[in-house]
Structure formats: structure tokens, C-alpha cells
Write an enzyme that holds these catalytic residues in place. Sequence first.
Site, mmCIF file in Angstrom:
data_model
loop_
_atom_site.group_PDB
_atom_site.id
_atom_site.type_symbol
_atom_site.label_atom_id
_atom_site.label_comp_id
_atom_site.label_asym_id
_atom_site.label_seq_id
_atom_site.Cartn_x
_atom_site.Cartn_y
_atom_site.Cartn_z
ATOM 1 N N ASP A 2 0.814 -1.204 0.000
ATOM 2 C CA ASP A 2 0.000 0.000 0.000
ATOM 3 C C ASP A 2 0.853 1.262 0.000
ATOM 4 O OD1 ASP A 2 -2.338 1.365 -0.061
ATOM 5 O OD2 ASP A 2 -2.940 0.917 1.990
ATOM 6 N N ASN A 50 -10.464 -3.901 -5.404
ATOM 7 C CA ASN A 50 -9.724 -2.979 -6.291
ATOM 8 C C ASN A 50 -10.365 -2.812 -7.669
ATOM 9 O OD1 ASN A 50 -6.427 -3.856 -5.003
ATOM 10 N ND2 ASN A 50 -7.748 -2.138 -4.445
HETATM 11 C C1 IPE Z 1 -1.184 0.112 -4.005
HETATM 12 O O1 IPE Z 1 -1.303 1.279 -3.296
HETATM 13 C C2 IPE Z 1 -2.286 -0.881 -3.755
HETATM 14 C C3 IPE Z 1 -2.666 -1.617 -4.981
HETATM 15 C C4 IPE Z 1 -3.921 -1.809 -5.293
HETATM 16 C C5 IPE Z 1 -1.633 -2.165 -5.848
HETATM 17 P P1 IPE Z 1 -2.545 2.266 -3.402
HETATM 18 O O2 IPE Z 1 -2.913 2.501 -4.823
HETATM 19 O O3 IPE Z 1 -3.655 1.777 -2.521
HETATM 20 O O4 IPE Z 1 -1.907 3.578 -2.784
HETATM 21 P P2 IPE Z 1 -2.614 4.715 -1.931
HETATM 22 O O5 IPE Z 1 -3.345 4.049 -0.803
HETATM 23 O O6 IPE Z 1 -3.530 5.469 -2.857
HETATM 24 O O7 IPE Z 1 -1.468 5.551 -1.454
HETATM 25 MG MG MG Z 2 -4.214 2.178 -0.618
#
Ligand code: IPE
Ligand code: MG
Length: 221
Positions: A2, A50
Site C-alpha cells: 500500500d 480494487n
Molecule cells: C497500491 O497502493 C495498492 C494496490 C492496489 C496495488 P494504493 O494505490 O492503494 O496507494 P494509496 O493508498 O492510494 O497511497
Molecule cells: Mg491504498
Amino acid sequence: MDGNGRWARQRGLSRAEGHRQGVKALKPVVKEASRLGIRVLTVFAFSTENWQRPPEEVDALMALLVEFLRSETLELKAEGVLIRTIGAIDDLPPVSLAALHWASQETATQSRMILNLALNYGSRDEIVRAVNRWMAQRHPADEPELTESALTAQLDTVGLPDPDLLIRSSGELRLSNFMLWQCAYAEIYITETLWPDFGPDELRRALDDYRHRQRRFGRIG
Ligand code: IPE
Ligand code: MG
């Protein structure tokens, strides 16, 4: 993994660029984990939730996955890394699926470390799929009730030990639907470091912290 989005925003870059840097950060961490004798490293790459991100971002993440597998699989294989997945991967785009099948077949006989990619993974989804599989396969006469071991045997993580250490980057204080069952006694390590900045040194810090934990598993010290 993250924090890619925040890492990009801090630099005035696109979220896709944050994810690109995030993927770059992965290989050194995998190699260091393998070097240190870690047997299983799971990375949460894409969750069942996601899909609700903008389609361009989902596409960028899927493309990066394929790129990562194509460019790094053989090097990881040479390091003794076996690549496998958890999650409902059949719902990924066909190119992603093909790259995953190739990477897992290519590395299938490696045994130094398992790199477990959580893709289209959600713990609740996993548990529901597991219960449905159990119901479809059981013989009601001899297995009237689901048991912990019967459920464990149907989870995507079958054959893997429960995680000892859960590392959460970017300072978030939640599990985000990650291995809710398997993390029952996982030690949790949270770092403010955003994933693209997470490197081997940060991994060693987490492991050093873990070494000082007293694990009681509900018993007394
Ligand atoms: C990567 O970080 C997580 C994935 C889905 C690969 P994020 O995209 O959640 O990053 P933040 O939370 O916006 O900083
Ligand atoms: Mg995130």
C-alpha cells in the site's frame, strides 16, 4: 503493497507511475526475503475490491503484473523462487492469466522460497468459495459438519503455513480483507513507509522487530 498512490501524489506523478515504482520495489524485497531464509512471502497485489478503482488504473495494474512476470520470472527462478497465487484468478484478464500460468509452471520445481501473489484476492471471497467447495465435495454421511481443518484444506492457501508476520506499509491500521482466517495469530508490523520506498532494509527492520515478539497463541508467557 500500500501507498503507491500517495507516493505518486507527493511527487506530482500519476497513480500509474506510483504503481510502476511499486512493482520496481518488489524484486529487491523478494530477493532479500529469499536470502534471509523466509520460506513464504505473500504480497497483496490486487484485491477483490480494487475492481472498483477507475478502469484506467485497473488496466495499468494488470499490465504491470504481466510486465513483472515476463521480465522477472526467470531471474526469480534462478534464485530458487516458486511463484504461485491466491485469489479468484480465473476472473483476471486472459493475458494476465496466461502470464501467471507460465510463471507458475516455469518455477514449479523451485523450493527455496514461495512468492505467493494475492490477485483478485479477498479473504471473505476466499472463505465463501472454500465453504462452497467443501459442500460440493463432502460425503454427508461421514462429514456432517465443517471443521477448522476441513475449511483450511479448501482455502486458496492450502499447503501454506499461516503467516507469522504481517507487514503493512503506508501506516494504515487495518487488515483490508487480507487473510482474515490465516492471520489469526500473525504478528503485525506497521510502517509509515510508502510501498515504493519499501526496500530490503525495511524488511530487515520488520524481521528484527518480529524477533523480539513473544508469541503466546492464547497461552500464558
Ligand atoms: C497500491 O497502493 C495498492 C494496490 C492496489 C496495488 P494504493 O494505490 O492503494 O496507494 P494509496 O493508498 O492510494 O497511497
Ligand atoms: Mg491504498
